[in-house]
Design a protein around this motif. Structure first.
Motif, PDB file in Angstrom:
ATOM      1  N   LYS A 129      79.636 -36.281 -53.017  1.00 21.54           N
ATOM      2  CA  LYS A 129      79.906 -34.873 -52.688  1.00 21.54           C
ATOM      3  C   LYS A 129      80.929 -34.257 -53.663  1.00 21.54           C
ATOM      4  CE  LYS A 129      78.863 -35.037 -47.720  1.00 21.54           C
ATOM      5  NZ  LYS A 129      78.763 -36.460 -47.392  1.00 21.54           N
ATOM      6  N   ASP A 145      73.747 -31.194 -52.364  1.00 23.72           N
ATOM      7  CA  ASP A 145      73.898 -31.163 -50.910  1.00 23.72           C
ATOM      8  C   ASP A 145      74.218 -29.728 -50.475  1.00 23.72           C
ATOM      9  OD1 ASP A 145      74.815 -31.398 -48.264  1.00 23.72           O
ATOM     10  OD2 ASP A 145      75.596 -33.411 -48.610  1.00 23.72           O
ATOM     11  N   ILE A 158      75.151 -28.585 -47.649  1.00 23.52           N
ATOM     12  CA  ILE A 158      76.067 -28.473 -46.518  1.00 23.52           C
ATOM     13  C   ILE A 158      77.015 -27.288 -46.738  1.00 23.52           C
ATOM     14  CG2 ILE A 158      77.826 -30.044 -47.473  1.00 23.52           C
ATOM     15  CD1 ILE A 158      78.051 -31.291 -44.660  1.00 23.52           C
ATOM     16  N   HIS A 194      71.305 -30.320 -45.176  1.00 25.42           N
ATOM     17  CA  HIS A 194      72.183 -31.294 -44.514  1.00 25.42           C
ATOM     18  C   HIS A 194      72.913 -30.639 -43.347  1.00 25.42           C
ATOM     19  CE1 HIS A 194      75.667 -34.436 -45.040  1.00 25.42           C
ATOM     20  NE2 HIS A 194      75.106 -34.465 -43.834  1.00 25.42           N
ATOM     21  N   THR A 195      72.629 -31.110 -42.147  1.00 25.35           N
ATOM     22  CA  THR A 195      73.395 -30.686 -40.979  1.00 25.35           C
ATOM     23  C   THR A 195      74.589 -31.617 -40.841  1.00 25.35           C
ATOM     24  OG1 THR A 195      71.406 -29.887 -39.855  1.00 25.35           O
ATOM     25  CG2 THR A 195      73.336 -30.319 -38.486  1.00 25.35           C
ATOM     26  N   CYS A 196      75.786 -31.078 -40.961  1.00 24.98           N
ATOM     27  CA  CYS A 196      76.986 -31.923 -40.966  1.00 24.98           C
ATOM     28  C   CYS A 196      77.205 -32.579 -39.599  1.00 24.98           C
ATOM     29  CB  CYS A 196      78.216 -31.115 -41.375  1.00 24.98           C
ATOM     30  SG  CYS A 196      78.817 -29.969 -40.123  1.00 24.98           S
ATOM     31  N   TYR A 197      77.976 -33.647 -39.618  1.00 19.17           N
ATOM     32  CA  TYR A 197      78.219 -34.438 -38.403  1.00 19.17           C
ATOM     33  C   TYR A 197      78.768 -33.579 -37.274  1.00 19.17           C
ATOM     34  CZ  TYR A 197      80.115 -38.043 -35.346  1.00 19.17           C
ATOM     35  OH  TYR A 197      80.402 -38.819 -34.249  1.00 19.17           O
ATOM     36  N   GLY A 223      70.902 -35.453 -41.608  1.00 18.09           N
ATOM     37  CA  GLY A 223      71.717 -34.928 -40.527  1.00 18.09           C
ATOM     38  C   GLY A 223      71.225 -35.310 -39.155  1.00 18.09           C
TER      39      GLY A 223
END
Length: 206
Positions: A56, A104, A106, A129-132, A161
């Motif tokens: 990242k 990415d 995000i 990307h769906t973050c945590y 994600g």
């Protein structure tokens, strides 16, 4: 709870499931905890899978990609919110070494516009990307995946994600080029079986 592996356990898991995967990721937490030696260890531990270093990165990107490559990465990641100059530098460094760059997405707000720009820059993968933290609220990457797929022409599309065995069918039906499954494998009671089942579903749609 985030399931964290150290480099040795990660490599052991990768070897156990390698027959069902194309790419193995050394995730950001492991890189933060153990450094690029974790990427090198993984690179030496698998035979056929490519190694993705999920760094990242965002600044001094040419140098950081060069270091990832030096330690055995086939693919490195950069944040899509980075400056264009940084992304172009990272792409150039990766390609000069015969490697690939994954961008990415995000936290990117205008997915359609940014995906189009990144596609034109020559990104190898554009990853929804769906973050945590959003996964914990039940957010899915599906709609974002459809948006990105609708505008890119040259890049491959990846998706990550919270994807696991009971959700991967809906993702695979959208036909992304790369589906990233982390905790859905690492947290499974039988990781090898979970990986095989995920692969079987993906293959149905490929």
């Amino acid at each position: 709870m985030i399931y964290l592996l150290d480099q040795k356990d990660a490599a052991k898991l990768a070897r156990a499931v390698e027959e069902f995967i194309d790419i193995v990721e050394i995730g950001t937490p492991i890189v933060i905890n153990e450094g690029l030696s974790a990427v090198e260890y993984m690179s030496k531990s698998v035979n056929n899978a490519q190694v993705l270093a999920n760094l990242k990165i965002m600044d001094a990107t040419g140098y950081e990609v060069s270091q990832a490559v030096k330690f055995g990465a086939d693919i490195a990641t950069i944040l899509g919110v980075s400056e264009d100059a940084s992304i172009k530098s990272a792409i150039e460094e990766a390609h000069n070494n015969g490697k690939k760059l994954l961008v990415d997405m995000i936290a990117v707000q205008n997915l359609e516009q940014r995906a189009t720009e990144l596609d034109e820059m020559g990104s190898d993968y554009i990853a929804v990307h769906t973050c945590y933290d959003l996964q914990a609220k039940g957010v899915s990457p599906l709609e974002s995946l459809r948006t990105v797929k609708s505008v890119i022409v040259n890049s491959k599309v990846a998706v990550a994600g919270g994807i696991k065995l009971d959700t991967i069918k809906a993702v695979a039906a959208e036909k992304p080029d790369l589906i990233i499954v982390g905790g859905g494998i690492a947290n499974a009671d039988d990781p090898k079986s979970a990986t095989k089942q995920c692969r079987d579903i993906v293959d149905l749609y490929s």
